[in-house]
Design an enzyme around this catalytic site. Sequence first.
Site, PDB file in Angstrom:
ATOM      1  CB  SER A  66      -0.960   0.005   1.186  1.00  0.00           C
ATOM      2  OG  SER A  66      -1.990  -0.933   0.989  1.00  0.00           O
ATOM      3  CB  THR A  67       4.413   2.038  -0.257  1.00  0.00           C
ATOM      4  OG1 THR A  67       4.767   1.443   0.998  1.00  0.00           O
ATOM      5  CG2 THR A  67       5.270   3.279  -0.476  1.00  0.00           C
TER       6      THR A  67
END
Length: 380
Positions: A66-67
């Site tokens: 999810s970066t």
Amino acid sequence: MNRRVSADVQARVAGMLEELVESGRESGLQVAAYLDGEPIVDAHAGWADHPGGRRLGSDTLIHSFSTGKGFTATLVHVLAERGLIAYDTPIAHYWPEFGAHGKERATVRHALTHTIGVPQLPAALTPEELCDWDTMCAVVAAQEPMWEPGSASGYHGWTFGWILGETVRRITGLTPAEALRTYVTEPLGVADELFFGLPESELVRTAPLVEGNWAAWLESLPPSAPFRRYVVPNRAVWTVAELANRRAYLLADLPACGTTTARAAARLYAALSGEVDGVRLMSPERTALAAGVAVEGKDLMLLGRYAKGLGYFLGLPAMAGDRRAFGHHGSGGSIAFADRGRGLAFCLTRTRLVAGAEDTAARVLADAIRSAVVTPPSGS
């Protein structure tokens, strides 16, 4: 502010990374940082495949889960800067099918702040379905919101990507991966280092992920916990190494996630806060809007209290709790962010996925870089 950085910060961070790998606590790490638009750290240590095998380098690609949501949010803001998308326009204006089942008033702003109310996935979803764009857009469009859009915030772990990604596709005619390249990574000079879905040619540069205690942490969550029950409802779609190392997954256009180098993600965040080699991705006013507190309080999926901007988390522990810092973390301990107060951009990518007490590297390394930033006294 005439900020400067201690001369030994690169060597200090590189030494810290080597120590973490040699101790067995880490497998492969990259750390990069910019100060006022200039690179100050680009360090790496460990292995790109297995201990004793191929060394990890600054150009090794690492899937960072999810970066990548920070990349998606940035793409949306760049389009808004060009007048192609508006935060308070209903998504159904761009994507009519999305307006079904009470979502007709759900806006782009709601999507960015995780307030639409559709964090859930079908309980029996398979990795093959997860990687099929048309299938997942149809699934998301058909969902009934769990709460009135805009009334509460709950982390849209997977659905964030399809909601905003399909909106981008309807507006630009480009897939999310193509739009990211056209509007963000090519202007920034990182088109070969920051991706949603990977081009097949880049698989050879991508380090496989390895499990630390991240999968065990997910296993420890009660089945009734909202994150486990709704966001990752079965093991096949858990954000773990087994999924991330699948060829089909890495190639899939999944703008809830991203594959990158640390130096590319740090450069992106540096270009959100100021100019990098003459490139600024959005105006100071838009950055202030995107990075300001948009929603705050209990997250219905994560069950903690968070401050969120428009697509970014604010003041996370690796950010030293400073609300002027904005960015996004990923499953297993990766993170990228900008600290507006210090003029600092930071990214940690990692191959070993960890949680809890083992997830300390980002805070320790970011603290080391923060402590190296010096603002001379006025008049010096």
